[in-house]
Design an enzyme around this catalytic site. Structure first.
Site, PDB file in Angstrom:
ATOM      1  N   SER A 220      16.022  51.139  29.150  1.00 50.86           N
ATOM      2  CA  SER A 220      17.586  50.823  29.466  1.00 50.86           C
ATOM      3  C   SER A 220      17.742  50.223  30.797  1.00 50.86           C
ATOM      4  O   SER A 220      18.754  49.524  30.774  1.00 50.86           O
ATOM      5  CB  SER A 220      18.322  51.928  29.189  1.00 50.86           C
ATOM      6  OG  SER A 220      18.522  52.526  27.956  1.00 50.86           O
TER       7      SER A 220
ATOM      8  N   LYS B  60      20.567  52.521  37.780  1.00 49.84           N
ATOM      9  CA  LYS B  60      20.537  52.777  36.182  1.00 49.84           C
ATOM     10  C   LYS B  60      19.348  53.370  35.722  1.00 49.84           C
ATOM     11  O   LYS B  60      18.130  53.090  36.388  1.00 49.84           O
ATOM     12  CB  LYS B  60      20.343  51.096  35.580  1.00 49.84           C
ATOM     13  CG  LYS B  60      20.333  51.077  33.970  1.00 49.84           C
ATOM     14  CD  LYS B  60      21.761  51.285  33.423  1.00 49.84           C
ATOM     15  CE  LYS B  60      21.934  51.466  32.155  1.00 49.84           C
ATOM     16  NZ  LYS B  60      21.309  52.781  31.546  1.00 49.84           N
ATOM     17  N   THR B  61      19.425  54.441  34.933  1.00 50.88           N
ATOM     18  CA  THR B  61      18.300  55.217  34.524  1.00 50.88           C
ATOM     19  C   THR B  61      17.856  54.444  33.179  1.00 50.88           C
ATOM     20  O   THR B  61      18.429  53.574  32.650  1.00 50.88           O
ATOM     21  CB  THR B  61      18.592  56.532  33.955  1.00 50.88           C
ATOM     22  OG1 THR B  61      19.912  56.538  33.277  1.00 50.88           O
ATOM     23  CG2 THR B  61      19.138  57.298  35.462  1.00 50.88           C
ATOM     24  N   GLY B  62      16.868  55.048  32.739  1.00 52.04           N
ATOM     25  CA  GLY B  62      16.175  54.687  31.369  1.00 52.04           C
ATOM     26  C   GLY B  62      15.059  55.421  31.038  1.00 52.04           C
ATOM     27  O   GLY B  62      14.208  55.989  31.850  1.00 52.04           O
TER      28      GLY B  62
END
Length: 603
Positions: A395, A533-535
């Site tokens: 992501s 932002k994480t993923g």
């Protein structure tokens, strides 16, 4: 992955053998026996390729943008709006959707086991042959015929060999042979002592000593090594069989150069006599024999009868063919490099890197942490190897999906809302209309998949290539190439791209950059502001890949970071976020607080 190297080895060895065999077939008549045999030296070099680190002959860096962003980084004096921040940083929870991917781990283990079993079997065979050779040496007797020994010394002088070489006789051998790297032995069959003439002895000694002079004893060990490594490829065995024959012919030629023309037939008869009276042992591949199979002897006799002294013209032709062979075989290097790396490694060279030990934050995970201090223009990296390893962005790619869609006018900062089509999504937060901010904050897959479809495959690919996004490989299905599929990026590249994005070095509309920046903000304190932002990469129901990337803006500096973690089933963006915050706190860069927070959930 071992499977990749196994396939590379199979392809490289097969291609190289095929090229050499074809060159021998097409140009063999133009080559002297010595040059004909030495063509096989190219095979040794080619077989070593899969074992050479690809960065020693990496071609991808020639076309890479390298460290453009870090060397051209401008001042950080930019006005960043921050008046409409949303509440709530929930890095501990994140959203991800499992994707189904073929599990090659069992195949990889199976191929490795198959290869190692073959290795062990052929190693055992070679060791057994070596033990046989030891028994031959241990049960042999010193050769005592003084007349023949004087002749041997004359042959040594003729070939300018000064090393001590022992002559022994043995009842266990049927043909003269030479072996031994450190102490070299020439073994003569004892039962033929009575019928061998002095001329026979001279030819035998010249032949065996020529093997020593040409370093064929060392070549034997190299052949054995590669036979064990490439035991699975019959083409390699065929190549070495042909190589041994060519070596004998080259050795015969060396002898013919030392004797007069009238002795050629007598030398050939000496070889033929041993063919009729001896048996060849296939176990002793680390020695050179005077004889061989009937077919091999036939070819050697044909070459002996057709022997002519080398001319300058034939040498020039041989050099030309050598250059041609080297060019053809070198062609495969870029393909090997590309295939070996799978575009999965970023070659990073920066003198300002400080490597730090942060293993205490990564307990239970393989991973790395990369931090760039803008003011100090310095990288701090934990786990150098993992920091340049490219993996799926998951992501975190959505940052750039949004940017591409904004730049392509698919959406605008003012009108970025897409309507939910009513399809039930796995998370409630996804079951509603979304704009670019809510979609980034909730990491809504369907929103960015729709953006990608509207932006178009070619536009996305050209944008990824323009910004040097990892391997820029979008060969996976549109809408999924960033989900544990073809697209890959390393933590170092993530940080470099974030810098370029933050300072708008990518050449995008400033309004679009600011719109994405606003959506990335997570939390602020009195001292600093956190964006990111994480993923999470979830494959076949298991969280195997976790990201948290972003930047911290303090009053006087900006820090860019990327954390990636991996293990079998517990690697998530939220865990990567926890680790990151712990490190940033430990470094005194950012301390999570209970104050003003932005955003909702990220995955």
């Amino acid at each position: 992955m071992f499977l990749t190297h196994f396939i590379i080895g199979l392809l490289v060895s097969s291609f190289s053998v095929a090229v050499i065999l074809l060159i021998r077939k097409w140009f063999g008549r133009q080559l002297t026996a010595k040059w004909y045999y030495h063509l096989w030296m190219f095979l040794f070099m080619a077989l070593a390729l899969p074992f050479i680190p690809t960065d020693l002959y990496n071609f991808s860096t020639l076309f890479s943008g390298g460290d453009t962003y870090q060397t051209n980084a401008p001042s950080s004096n930019m006005n960043i709006p921050g008046t409409d921040m949303m509440q709530g940083l929930h890095l501990i929870q994140d959203f991800s959707v499992s994707v189904n991917r073929p599990d090659l781990s069992l195949l990889n283990i199976g191929v490795m086991g198959f290869w190692m079993s073959g290795m062990l079997l052929f190693t055992f065979t070679m060791v057994r042959g070596w033990l046989t050779l030891r028994r031959i040496k241990n049960y042999s007797s010193p050769f005592s015929n003084q007349e023949v020994l004087v002749l041997f010394e004359e042959c040594m002088k003729k070939l300018q060999i000064k090393k001590s070489i022992k002559i022994v006789i043995s009842k266990r051998v049927q043909s003269p042979m030479i072996f031994g790297l450190f102490q070299t032995y020439i073994v003569l069959p004892s039962q033929h002592e009575n019928w061998l003439s002095l001329k026979n002895y001279e030819y035998i000694f010249l032949h065996e000593l020529s093997h020593y002079k040409n370093k064929d004893l060392l070549t034997n060990y190299v052949i054995l090594f590669y036979q064990i490594i490439y035991w699975f490829n019959p083409l390699v065995w065929l190549a070495f069989r042909e190589m041994r024959l060519d070596r004998e012919i080259a050795c015969d030629t060396s002898v013919l150069q030392l004797i007069d023309d009238h002795s050629f037939s007598e030398y050939g008869n000496t070889i033929i006599n041993f063919l009729d009276l001896s048996k060849r042992s296939s176990k002793l591949q680390i020695v050179t024999h005077l004889n061989g199979s009937k077919l091999q002897i036939k070819k050697r006799i044909e070459r002996i009868s057709a022997y002519k002294h080398s001319t300058k013209k034939s040498i020039r032709k041989s050099v030309f063919i050598y250059v041609l062979a080297s060019i053809i075989l070198t062609i495969q290097l870029p393909f090997v490099s590309a295939f070996a790396t799978e575009n999965d490694r970023y070659y990073f060279n920066n003198d300002g890197v400080v490597f730090v030990d942060l293993h205490q934050f990564f307990k239970g995970y393989e991973g790395s942490f990369v931090l760039y201090d803008h003011d100090a223009q310095q990288y701090r990296i934990y786990n150098e190897e993992k920091s340049t390893l490219r993996v799926s962005p998951d992501s975190t790619y959505k940052i750039y999906s949004a940017l591409f869609a904004l730049q392509s006018n698919v959406i605008s900062p003012e009108e970025s809302t897409l309507s939910w089509d009513g399809t039930k999504q796995p998370y409630d937060a996804w079951n509603m209309d979304q704009d670019v901010s809510s979609a980034l904050q909730n990491s809504v897959n369907w929103y960015f998949q729709e953006l990608d479809h509207r932006t178009g495959f070619e536009t996305i690919q050209s944008n990824l290539q323009a910004i040097n996004y990892g391997n820029s490989d979008v060969s996976g299905e549109l809408g999924e190439f960033w989900l544990e599929s073809s697209l890959k990026i390393s933590p170092v590249e993530q940080v470099q791209l974030l810098q370029a994005f933050y300072y708008n070095q990518l050449g995008y509309n400033e309004m679009h950059i600011q719109a994405v920046k606003k959506a990335l903000r997570l939390e602020k304190s009195e001292e600093a502001r956190l964006s990111g932002k994480t993923g999470t990469g979830t494959v076949n129901g298991k969280n195997i890949n976790g990201w948290f990337i972003g930047y911290v803006e303090t009053k006087n500096n900006t820090y860019f970071f990327a954390t990636n973690i991996q293990n079998e089933d517990d690697s998530s963006g939220s865990k990567a976020g926890e680790i990151t915050l712990s490190i940033l706190k430990d470094l005194g860069i950012y301390k999570e607080n209970g104050g003003e927070k932005n955003g909702e959930k990220h995955s």
